[in-house]
Design an enzyme around this catalytic site. Sequence first.
Site, PDB file in Angstrom:
ATOM      1  N   CYS A 115      31.294  46.339  44.214  1.00  0.00           N
ATOM      2  CA  CYS A 115      31.557  46.852  43.611  1.00  0.00           C
ATOM      3  C   CYS A 115      30.362  47.654  42.904  1.00  0.00           C
ATOM      4  O   CYS A 115      30.219  48.585  42.124  1.00  0.00           O
ATOM      5  CB  CYS A 115      32.772  46.707  42.852  1.00  0.00           C
ATOM      6  SG  CYS A 115      33.782  46.427  44.109  1.00  0.00           S
ATOM      7  N   HIS A 249      32.132  50.123  36.329  1.00  0.00           N
ATOM      8  CA  HIS A 249      33.347  49.909  37.289  1.00  0.00           C
ATOM      9  C   HIS A 249      34.098  49.724  36.430  1.00  0.00           C
ATOM     10  O   HIS A 249      35.129  48.852  36.035  1.00  0.00           O
ATOM     11  CB  HIS A 249      32.392  48.764  37.776  1.00  0.00           C
ATOM     12  CG  HIS A 249      33.148  48.438  38.831  1.00  0.00           C
ATOM     13  ND1 HIS A 249      34.012  49.422  40.181  1.00  0.00           N
ATOM     14  CD2 HIS A 249      33.355  46.930  39.283  1.00  0.00           C
ATOM     15  CE1 HIS A 249      34.554  48.491  41.203  1.00  0.00           C
ATOM     16  NE2 HIS A 249      34.847  47.429  40.600  1.00  0.00           N
ATOM     17  N   ASN A 279      40.368  50.442  41.867  1.00  0.00           N
ATOM     18  CA  ASN A 279      39.344  50.195  42.054  1.00  0.00           C
ATOM     19  C   ASN A 279      38.710  51.038  43.283  1.00  0.00           C
ATOM     20  O   ASN A 279      38.862  50.151  43.998  1.00  0.00           O
ATOM     21  CB  ASN A 279      39.353  49.072  41.994  1.00  0.00           C
ATOM     22  CG  ASN A 279      38.139  48.238  42.802  1.00  0.00           C
ATOM     23  OD1 ASN A 279      36.808  49.093  42.541  1.00  0.00           O
ATOM     24  ND2 ASN A 279      37.340  46.804  42.392  1.00  0.00           N
TER      25      ASN A 279
HETATM   26  N1  ACO Z   1      52.704  41.580  41.946  1.00  0.00           N
HETATM   27  C1  ACO Z   1      53.397  40.507  41.261  1.00  0.00           C
HETATM   28  N2  ACO Z   1      52.693  39.446  41.354  1.00  0.00           N
HETATM   29  C2  ACO Z   1      51.531  39.384  41.557  1.00  0.00           C
HETATM   30  C3  ACO Z   1      50.467  40.396  42.706  1.00  0.00           C
HETATM   31  C4  ACO Z   1      51.452  41.975  42.407  1.00  0.00           C
HETATM   32  N3  ACO Z   1      50.673  42.230  42.710  1.00  0.00           N
HETATM   33  N4  ACO Z   1      49.349  39.513  42.436  1.00  0.00           N
HETATM   34  C5  ACO Z   1      49.415  38.642  42.065  1.00  0.00           C
HETATM   35  N5  ACO Z   1      50.845  38.145  41.658  1.00  0.00           N
HETATM   36  C6  ACO Z   1      51.002  37.064  41.360  1.00  0.00           C
HETATM   37  C7  ACO Z   1      50.360  35.658  41.531  1.00  0.00           C
HETATM   38  O1  ACO Z   1      51.007  35.446  42.746  1.00  0.00           O
HETATM   39  C8  ACO Z   1      50.605  34.555  40.779  1.00  0.00           C
HETATM   40  O2  ACO Z   1      51.494  34.334  41.006  1.00  0.00           O
HETATM   41  P1  ACO Z   1      52.015  32.610  40.450  1.00  0.00           P
HETATM   42  O3  ACO Z   1      51.904  32.356  39.040  1.00  0.00           O
HETATM   43  O4  ACO Z   1      53.002  32.674  40.831  1.00  0.00           O
HETATM   44  O5  ACO Z   1      51.013  31.896  41.321  1.00  0.00           O
HETATM   45  C9  ACO Z   1      50.604  34.968  38.954  1.00  0.00           C
HETATM   46  O6  ACO Z   1      50.955  36.940  39.799  1.00  0.00           O
HETATM   47  C10 ACO Z   1      49.761  35.699  38.489  1.00  0.00           C
HETATM   48  O7  ACO Z   1      48.085  35.609  39.770  1.00  0.00           O
HETATM   49  P2  ACO Z   1      46.478  35.852  38.831  1.00  0.00           P
HETATM   50  O8  ACO Z   1      45.618  36.196  39.873  1.00  0.00           O
HETATM   51  O9  ACO Z   1      46.338  34.344  37.571  1.00  0.00           O
HETATM   52  O10 ACO Z   1      46.600  37.503  37.729  1.00  0.00           O
HETATM   53  P3  ACO Z   1      45.893  37.757  36.798  1.00  0.00           P
HETATM   54  O11 ACO Z   1      46.459  37.900  35.816  1.00  0.00           O
HETATM   55  O12 ACO Z   1      44.241  37.038  37.160  1.00  0.00           O
HETATM   56  O13 ACO Z   1      45.271  39.203  37.678  1.00  0.00           O
HETATM   57  C11 ACO Z   1      43.848  40.825  39.133  1.00  0.00           C
HETATM   58  C12 ACO Z   1      45.100  39.395  38.996  1.00  0.00           C
HETATM   59  C13 ACO Z   1      44.185  41.676  38.407  1.00  0.00           C
HETATM   60  C14 ACO Z   1      43.239  40.204  40.211  1.00  0.00           C
HETATM   61  C15 ACO Z   1      42.561  39.846  38.104  1.00  0.00           C
HETATM   62  O14 ACO Z   1      42.430  38.524  38.024  1.00  0.00           O
HETATM   63  C16 ACO Z   1      41.358  40.558  38.174  1.00  0.00           C
HETATM   64  O15 ACO Z   1      41.374  42.210  38.037  1.00  0.00           O
HETATM   65  N6  ACO Z   1      40.067  40.212  39.089  1.00  0.00           N
HETATM   66  C17 ACO Z   1      38.952  40.766  39.032  1.00  0.00           C
HETATM   67  C18 ACO Z   1      39.009  41.884  39.487  1.00  0.00           C
HETATM   68  C19 ACO Z   1      37.953  42.190  39.892  1.00  0.00           C
HETATM   69  O16 ACO Z   1      36.930  41.695  38.770  1.00  0.00           O
HETATM   70  N7  ACO Z   1      36.988  42.879  41.091  1.00  0.00           N
HETATM   71  C20 ACO Z   1      36.001  43.349  40.647  1.00  0.00           C
HETATM   72  C21 ACO Z   1      35.188  43.290  42.266  1.00  0.00           C
HETATM   73  S1  ACO Z   1      35.701  44.616  43.874  1.00  0.00           S
HETATM   74  C22 ACO Z   1      34.550  44.330  44.697  1.00  0.00           C
HETATM   75  O17 ACO Z   1      33.750  44.163  44.268  1.00  0.00           O
HETATM   76  C23 ACO Z   1      35.179  44.669  46.193  1.00  0.00           C
END
Ligand code: ACO
Length: 322
Positions: A115, A249, A279
Site C-alpha cells: 500500500c 491511503h 482498500n
Molecule cells: N466481521 C465480523 N467480525 C470480525 C470480522 C468481520 N469481517 N473481522 C474480524 N472480526 C472479529 C475478530 O475475529 C475479533 O473477534 P474476537 O474478539 O472474537 O477474536 C473481533 O472482530 C475484533 O478483531 P480485531 O482484529 O481486533 O478488530 P479491529 O477493530 O482491529 O478491526 C481491522 C480489524 C479492520 C482489520 C483493523 O484492525 C484495521 O483496519 N487494521 C489496519 C489495516 C491496515 O491498515 N491495512 C493497511 C495496509 S494493507 C496493505 O498494505 C496491503
Amino acid sequence: MKKYSQILGTGSYLPEKILTNFDLEKIVDTTNEWIVERTGIRRRHIAEKHETALTMGEKAARNAMDAAGITPEEIGMIIVATTTPEKMFPSTACLLQQRFGIAGCPAFDLNSTACAGFMYAFSIADQYIRQGAIKYALVMGSEVMSRIVDWSDRTTCVLFGDGAGAVVLGASNKPGVLSTHLHADGTHKDVLSLDHSIGRPIDVEEELYIKMTGNQLFKLAVNILGDLFDETLEANSMKKSDVDWLVPHQANIRIIQAMAKKLDLPLDRVAITLEDQGNTSSASIPLALDKAVRDGRIQHGNTLLLEGFGGGLAWGSALIKY
Ligand code: ACO
C-alpha cells in the site's frame, strides 16, 4: 533556477462490478454493521475475469495523460506500483509501454511496497524530474486485490477492492512537489504479508493470500503516520494549518480520522473514497486524488499532504503545492 515536478493530470479506473457488505454477509460470517463501524467501508469494486492491473492501468493512464494534455510519446518514465502485477515479468509498465506504442523510456513495476507503493513510485519519479533527467513521468497504482484475498477469511476479505489510479508528473520552474519522504522497517515483516514466492515451492495453500494482524497494524500505522506528518511539515518549515488537503491511503476510516485530528483538519478536507472503494492498496491514493481533483474540491494553489503505508512495513509521504 530550482526545478520542481508538478502534478499535471490525474486519472482513474474502477471496475463496474460492485460488491456490497450485504453481499459479503452471504459469503463469510460478518455483518454490514461490523464492517461499517470497524472500517468505514460499505462497498468495493471487483474486477471481472478479463480485468487486470494492465487493463485497468491503461485506462487510468490514458485518463491522466488526457487531463495533462500530453501524448504517450512525451512520457519519459513509467512506474507502476502494484502487488498484483500482470506477470512476474515483463513488468506491467513495459506491457503498458507496448500498448502505448512507445519504446525507449525506462519502465518498471514496484511490486513489493504494497500500500506504500504509490508513494515510493511518486518519489522516484519526482527525483528524476527534479534532476532534469526527464520531463514527464507516468506514475500509477493498479491493483486486483480480489485475487490475493482469501474469500473465506472474514478478517481480510471485507477490506479490499480493485481499481487503478494514475498521475502525470511534469517538470516545472514553479513549486509543485515540495518534498517526499520514504521509510521502511522490516522488523514488522510479519504484521502484513503475502508469503507466496515464485522462487520457492508453495508449502501451504494459505501462502497464496494476504495475511494480516489487523489490530497490531492499526496501532503501528497511527504512530508511524503521526511521526511522518511531523517530519514532512518540519522539512518544509510548515505548520499544520498550512495543509489544505490530506490525501491518505484508504485502509480504515478510524486511521484516517486519527490522521485528520493530528493535522487539526476537518474530515471534509480529507480525500476519502474508502466507503465506496475499500482498500485498493497502491491505487488508493491516486484514486482519492483524482476524485477530489475532478469534482473540484482540490483546487490549484492548494497544499496537499499525501501519505501511504503498507506491508514491509513501508511508508511514505509527499507535500505538494498543487
Ligand atoms: N466481521 C465480523 N467480525 C470480525 C470480522 C468481520 N469481517 N473481522 C474480524 N472480526 C472479529 C475478530 O475475529 C475479533 O473477534 P474476537 O474478539 O472474537 O477474536 C473481533 O472482530 C475484533 O478483531 P480485531 O482484529 O481486533 O478488530 P479491529 O477493530 O482491529 O478491526 C481491522 C480489524 C479492520 C482489520 C483493523 O484492525 C484495521 O483496519 N487494521 C489496519 C489495516 C491496515 O491498515 N491495512 C493497511 C495496509 S494493507 C496493505 O498494505 C496491503
